[in-house]
Design an enzyme around this catalytic site. Structure first.
Site, PDB file in Angstrom:
ATOM      1  N   GLN A   1     -10.419  -3.686  -3.384  1.00 45.12           N
ATOM      2  CA  GLN A   1     -11.390  -3.427  -2.303  1.00 45.12           C
ATOM      3  C   GLN A   1     -12.831  -3.532  -3.417  1.00 45.12           C
ATOM      4  OE1 GLN A   1     -12.164  -1.840   0.457  1.00 45.12           O
ATOM      5  NE2 GLN A   1     -14.340  -2.875   0.347  1.00 45.12           N
TER       6      GLN A   1
ATOM      7  N   ASP B   1     -17.429   7.551  -1.859  1.00 48.27           N
ATOM      8  CA  ASP B   1     -15.790   7.165  -0.723  1.00 48.27           C
ATOM      9  C   ASP B   1     -15.388   8.636  -0.289  1.00 48.27           C
ATOM     10  OD1 ASP B   1     -13.573   6.473  -0.054  1.00 48.27           O
ATOM     11  OD2 ASP B   1     -12.185   6.375  -1.826  1.00 48.27           O
TER      12      ASP B   1
ATOM     13  N   ARG C   1     -13.020  -8.221   2.061  1.00 46.10           N
ATOM     14  CA  ARG C   1     -12.063  -8.665   1.986  1.00 46.10           C
ATOM     15  C   ARG C   1     -11.538  -9.149   1.646  1.00 46.10           C
ATOM     16  NH1 ARG C   1      -9.855  -2.530   1.894  1.00 46.10           N
ATOM     17  NH2 ARG C   1      -8.172  -4.555   0.789  1.00 46.10           N
TER      18      ARG C   1
ATOM     19  N   HIS D   1      -7.383   0.814  -6.611  1.00 44.16           N
ATOM     20  CA  HIS D   1      -7.391   0.312  -5.125  1.00 44.16           C
ATOM     21  C   HIS D   1      -8.623  -0.871  -5.886  1.00 44.16           C
ATOM     22  CE1 HIS D   1      -8.084  -1.043  -1.125  1.00 44.16           C
ATOM     23  NE2 HIS D   1      -8.514  -0.836  -1.017  1.00 44.16           N
TER      24      HIS D   1
ATOM     25  N   CYS E   1     -15.967   1.756   0.778  1.00 49.21           N
ATOM     26  CA  CYS E   1     -14.567   1.039   0.996  1.00 49.21           C
ATOM     27  C   CYS E   1     -14.908   1.209   1.974  1.00 49.21           C
ATOM     28  CB  CYS E   1     -13.565   1.561   0.389  1.00 49.21           C
ATOM     29  SG  CYS E   1     -12.967   3.184   0.630  1.00 49.21           S
TER      30      CYS E   1
ATOM     31  N   ARG F   1       0.809  -0.999  -0.371  1.00 51.38           N
ATOM     32  CA  ARG F   1       0.048  -0.634   0.155  1.00 51.38           C
ATOM     33  C   ARG F   1       1.117   1.000  -0.257  1.00 51.38           C
ATOM     34  NH1 ARG F   1      -4.590   1.960   3.485  1.00 51.38           N
ATOM     35  NH2 ARG F   1      -5.663   0.236   1.712  1.00 51.38           N
TER      36      ARG F   1
HETATM   37  N1  NVA Z   1      -9.824   6.700  -2.101  1.00 52.56           N
HETATM   38  C1  NVA Z   1      -9.708   5.986  -0.375  1.00 52.56           C
HETATM   39  C2  NVA Z   1      -9.518   5.222   0.044  1.00 52.56           C
HETATM   40  C3  NVA Z   1      -9.178   4.012   1.719  1.00 52.56           C
HETATM   41  C4  NVA Z   1      -9.573   3.306   1.408  1.00 52.56           C
HETATM   42  C5  NVA Z   1      -7.492   7.035  -0.133  1.00 52.56           C
HETATM   43  O1  NVA Z   1      -7.618   6.548  -0.900  1.00 52.56           O
HETATM   44  O2  NVA Z   1      -7.894   7.504   0.825  1.00 52.56           O
HETATM   45  N1   CP Z   2     -11.135  -0.168   2.849  1.00 51.96           N
HETATM   46  C1   CP Z   2     -10.118  -0.202   2.622  1.00 51.96           C
HETATM   47  O1   CP Z   2      -8.550  -0.258   2.015  1.00 51.96           O
HETATM   48  O2   CP Z   2     -10.150  -0.165   4.564  1.00 51.96           O
HETATM   49  P1   CP Z   2      -8.421   0.088   4.769  1.00 51.96           P
HETATM   50  O3   CP Z   2      -7.641   2.108   4.484  1.00 51.96           O
HETATM   51  O4   CP Z   2      -8.983   0.044   6.445  1.00 51.96           O
HETATM   52  O5   CP Z   2      -7.464  -0.579   4.819  1.00 51.96           O
END
Ligand code: NVA
Ligand code: CP
Length: 300
Positions: A134, A219, A287, A131, A259, A104
């Site tokens: 997800q 989101d 997930r 992502h 998500c 990540r």
């Molecule tokens: N768009 C959000 C998704 C988090 C799971 C981010 O990138 O922070």
């Molecule tokens: N939806 C998601 O990826 O959650 P986290 O940021 O908690 O991993």
């Protein structure tokens, strides 16, 4: 044989993706029945987290444990990556020891570099661009509740961000219509939209985008790394909340997904996310199951 990676939904063929979603549903049933299944016994996955996470970390770590393997959590605070060791070197070293790497991070191109230098499968646990894990969970969730996503209409309300991009790829791969309603200046990547052709439509009108839709998704307005834009984004996205009034325009059997983490009162009202059409907890649980299907596919 070349190493397979999962950097985006487009790394799978359409058949592979459909098979993976089916397998996620099966693995969930097995897990709920208490069946022990350990296809990754003695295998190890490294998990590199440059950003915070609850769901991604817990689901991958738990999935590896349930599969009989082990996961190693790595944060930039305590690895040499955080002190400037090149990604290429890190990838060569880590991949000489483990059986898979989940990452990540911020830049998608760093992830691509890591994959290029890795001897083992690399899984995208979120970048600023996409992502995809997800979407495995979301699509599994929709199929579990409504049998098939093919031919349905999905509406994404909000920022043209990593989640939006992954919905675009899902629409391409799984043949559904995707309406995106975003404020001006917050549109998704133009190149990706072009590749999607007719299956994606962009508007700035939330009501028109939601009319008769089967699935409404949103989101956060400010993603990780955009915290300093929070105030300005709150203004730009003011008319883009998914609330009870907007949900009335969707099909009466429409589902709501997010998500998570969510901000009640910003991108979604409490009434919607905690209401009868919301499947966010099933979505989040998936997930675990969807990623187990992915790890089995890539690593077993
Ligand atoms: N768009 C959000 C998704 C988090 C799971 C981010 O990138 O922070
Ligand atoms: N939806 C998601 O990826 O959650 P986290 O940021 O908690 O991993």
């Amino acid at each position: 044989m070349t190493t397979r990676h999962f950097l985006s939904l487009m790394d799978l063929s359409r058949d592979e993706l459909k098979q993976l979603l089916k397998r996620g549903i099966e693995l969930k049933k097995m897990q709920h029945a208490g069946e022990i299944f350990e296809p990754l016994k003695n295998k190890v996955m490294a998990m590199i987290f440059d950003k915070s996470s609850t769901r991604t970390r817990v689901s991958f770590e738990t999935g590896m444990a349930q599969f009989g393997g082990h996961a190693v959590f790595l944060s930039p605070r305590d690895t040499q990556l955080g002190r400037g060791e090149p990604i290429e070197d890190t990838a060569r070293v880590i991949s000489s020891m483990v059986d898979g790497i989940m990452v990540r991070t911020f830049s998608h191109s760093s992830l691509e570099t890591l994959a290029e230098y890795s001897k083992v499968p690399v899984i995208n646990g979120l970048t600023d661009f996409v992502h995809p894990c997800q979407l495995l969970a979301d699509m599994q969730c929709y199929i579990e509740h409504r049998q098939t996503i093919e031919g349905r209409t999905v509406t994404y309300i909000g920022d043209g961000n990593n989640m939006c991009h992954s919905y675009i790829n899902a629409a391409r791969q799984l043949d559904f219509k995707l309406n995106i309603a975003c404020p001006k200046g917050y549109e998704p990547d133009a190149e990706l939209v072009k590749l999607a052709g007719d299956c994606v439509e962009i508007t700035h009108d939330t009501v028109a985008a939601t009319e008769n839709s089967d699935l409404i998704v949103t989101d956060v307005w400010a993603s990780m790394g955009q915290e300093e834009e929070q105030r300005i984004r709150e203004q730009a996205f003011a008319g883009f909340q998914v609330n009870e009034a907007l949900m009335k325009h969707a099909d009466k059997d429409a589902l709501f997904m997010h998500c998570l983490p969510a901000h009640r009162g910003e991108e979604v009202s409490a009434g919607v996310i905690d209401g009868a059409q919301s499947v966010v907890w099933d979505e989040a649980e998936n997930r675990l199951h969807a990623q187990k299907a992915l790890m089995e596919f890539l690593m077993a």
